[in-house]
Design an enzyme around this catalytic site. Structure first.
Site, PDB file in Angstrom:
ATOM      1  N   LEU A 191       0.707  -1.269  -0.324  1.00  0.00           N
ATOM      2  CA  LEU A 191       0.323   0.269   0.073  1.00  0.00           C
ATOM      3  C   LEU A 191       0.976   0.980  -0.370  1.00  0.00           C
ATOM      4  O   LEU A 191      -0.011   2.057  -0.126  1.00  0.00           O
ATOM      5  CB  LEU A 191      -1.562  -0.309   1.004  1.00  0.00           C
ATOM      6  CG  LEU A 191      -1.744  -1.405   1.003  1.00  0.00           C
ATOM      7  CD1 LEU A 191      -2.767  -0.826   2.088  1.00  0.00           C
ATOM      8  CD2 LEU A 191      -2.436  -1.726   0.136  1.00  0.00           C
ATOM      9  N   CYS A 192       2.692   1.022  -0.181  1.00  0.00           N
ATOM     10  CA  CYS A 192       2.994   2.550  -0.037  1.00  0.00           C
ATOM     11  C   CYS A 192       2.770   2.633  -1.579  1.00  0.00           C
ATOM     12  O   CYS A 192       2.758   1.425  -2.720  1.00  0.00           O
ATOM     13  CB  CYS A 192       4.131   2.212   0.323  1.00  0.00           C
ATOM     14  SG  CYS A 192       5.235   2.203   1.627  1.00  0.00           S
ATOM     15  N   HIS A 193       3.045   4.372  -2.042  1.00  0.00           N
ATOM     16  CA  HIS A 193       2.777   4.414  -2.722  1.00  0.00           C
ATOM     17  C   HIS A 193       4.410   5.250  -3.805  1.00  0.00           C
ATOM     18  O   HIS A 193       5.868   4.731  -3.289  1.00  0.00           O
ATOM     19  CB  HIS A 193       2.037   6.152  -2.611  1.00  0.00           C
ATOM     20  CG  HIS A 193       0.611   6.520  -2.829  1.00  0.00           C
ATOM     21  ND1 HIS A 193       0.914   6.771  -1.460  1.00  0.00           N
ATOM     22  CD2 HIS A 193      -0.238   6.262  -3.470  1.00  0.00           C
ATOM     23  CE1 HIS A 193      -0.966   6.765  -1.506  1.00  0.00           C
ATOM     24  NE2 HIS A 193      -1.454   6.738  -2.647  1.00  0.00           N
ATOM     25  N   MET A 197       8.411   6.153   4.499  1.00  0.00           N
ATOM     26  CA  MET A 197       8.565   4.513   4.339  1.00  0.00           C
ATOM     27  C   MET A 197      10.088   5.255   3.349  1.00  0.00           C
ATOM     28  O   MET A 197      10.502   3.522   4.023  1.00  0.00           O
ATOM     29  CB  MET A 197       7.769   3.870   3.534  1.00  0.00           C
ATOM     30  CG  MET A 197       6.163   5.056   4.714  1.00  0.00           C
ATOM     31  SD  MET A 197       6.449   4.018   6.293  1.00  0.00           S
ATOM     32  CE  MET A 197       7.386   2.251   6.390  1.00  0.00           C
ATOM     33  N   GLU A 198      10.293   5.595   2.493  1.00  0.00           N
ATOM     34  CA  GLU A 198      11.450   5.426   1.760  1.00  0.00           C
ATOM     35  C   GLU A 198      12.834   5.260   3.165  1.00  0.00           C
ATOM     36  O   GLU A 198      13.968   4.967   2.317  1.00  0.00           O
ATOM     37  CB  GLU A 198      11.703   6.522   0.796  1.00  0.00           C
ATOM     38  CG  GLU A 198      10.669   6.127  -0.297  1.00  0.00           C
ATOM     39  CD  GLU A 198       9.096   6.380  -0.133  1.00  0.00           C
ATOM     40  OE1 GLU A 198       8.145   5.737  -1.024  1.00  0.00           O
ATOM     41  OE2 GLU A 198       8.996   7.068   1.104  1.00  0.00           O
ATOM     42  N   ASP A 242      25.603  -8.335   6.889  1.00  0.00           N
ATOM     43  CA  ASP A 242      25.884  -9.602   6.075  1.00  0.00           C
ATOM     44  C   ASP A 242      27.285  -9.684   5.902  1.00  0.00           C
ATOM     45  O   ASP A 242      27.622  -9.885   5.454  1.00  0.00           O
ATOM     46  CB  ASP A 242      25.076  -9.782   4.830  1.00  0.00           C
ATOM     47  CG  ASP A 242      25.599 -10.392   3.747  1.00  0.00           C
ATOM     48  OD1 ASP A 242      25.021 -11.582   4.088  1.00  0.00           O
ATOM     49  OD2 ASP A 242      26.004 -10.226   3.008  1.00  0.00           O
TER      50      ASP A 242
END
Length: 144
Positions: free
Chosen positions: A61-63, A98-99, A113
């Site tokens: 649901l993120c654009h 969010m980005e 890692d």
């Protein structure tokens, strides 16, 4: 997905941060670019930028946003940590929080890692939004 078609496109910016804790000798190797897998910070920077660009594919649901800039930076923290900071920018109808958070998260996973062969117990933590600018809700900065 939220309909943002009626919102005006404005300049928006968000900054996020997080930390990876490791053995002090491993942190020295990381900062010196002396890890067995190579230059972890350069690799993590690229991974963070690429992750920010793919946030809409990773988080439902993120654009999908037309990012104009993503910067990922690193700074030592104490004897055993590295702080990762990411800033994402766009001129669009919704924010880039969010980005920025995704960039920090994937950069931290990349560091993890690349150090796990020499430190069996690194810790990722304190991932958070630290600032945002633009949009209807205006500017905000973390108060700690």
């Amino acid at each position: 997905m939220v309909d943002v078609s009626a919102k005006p496109a404005t300049v928006r910016e968000a900054t996020a941060a997080g930390c990876v804790r490791m053995l002090p000798r491993v942190r020295r190797m990381l900062l010196d670019g002396a890890l067995p897998k190579g230059d972890a910070l350069a690799t993590a920077r690229i991974a963070g930028v690429l992750a920010a660009k793919r946030t809409a594919e990773l988080i439902p649901l993120c654009h999908a946003l037309p990012l104009t800039d993503v910067a990922v930076d690193f700074a030592p923290d104490g004897a055993d940590g590295i702080v990762i900071t990411a800033t994402a920018r766009t001129t669009w109808r919704t924010g880039v929080e969010m980005e920025a958070l995704t960039a920090v998260s994937v950069a931290a996973l990349t560091v993890y890692d690349m150090i796990k062969a020499v430190d069996r117990h690194p810790r990722i933590g304190d991932i958070r939004l630290t600032a945002k600018r633009g949009g209807r809700s205006g500017d905000w900065t973390e108060r700690r």
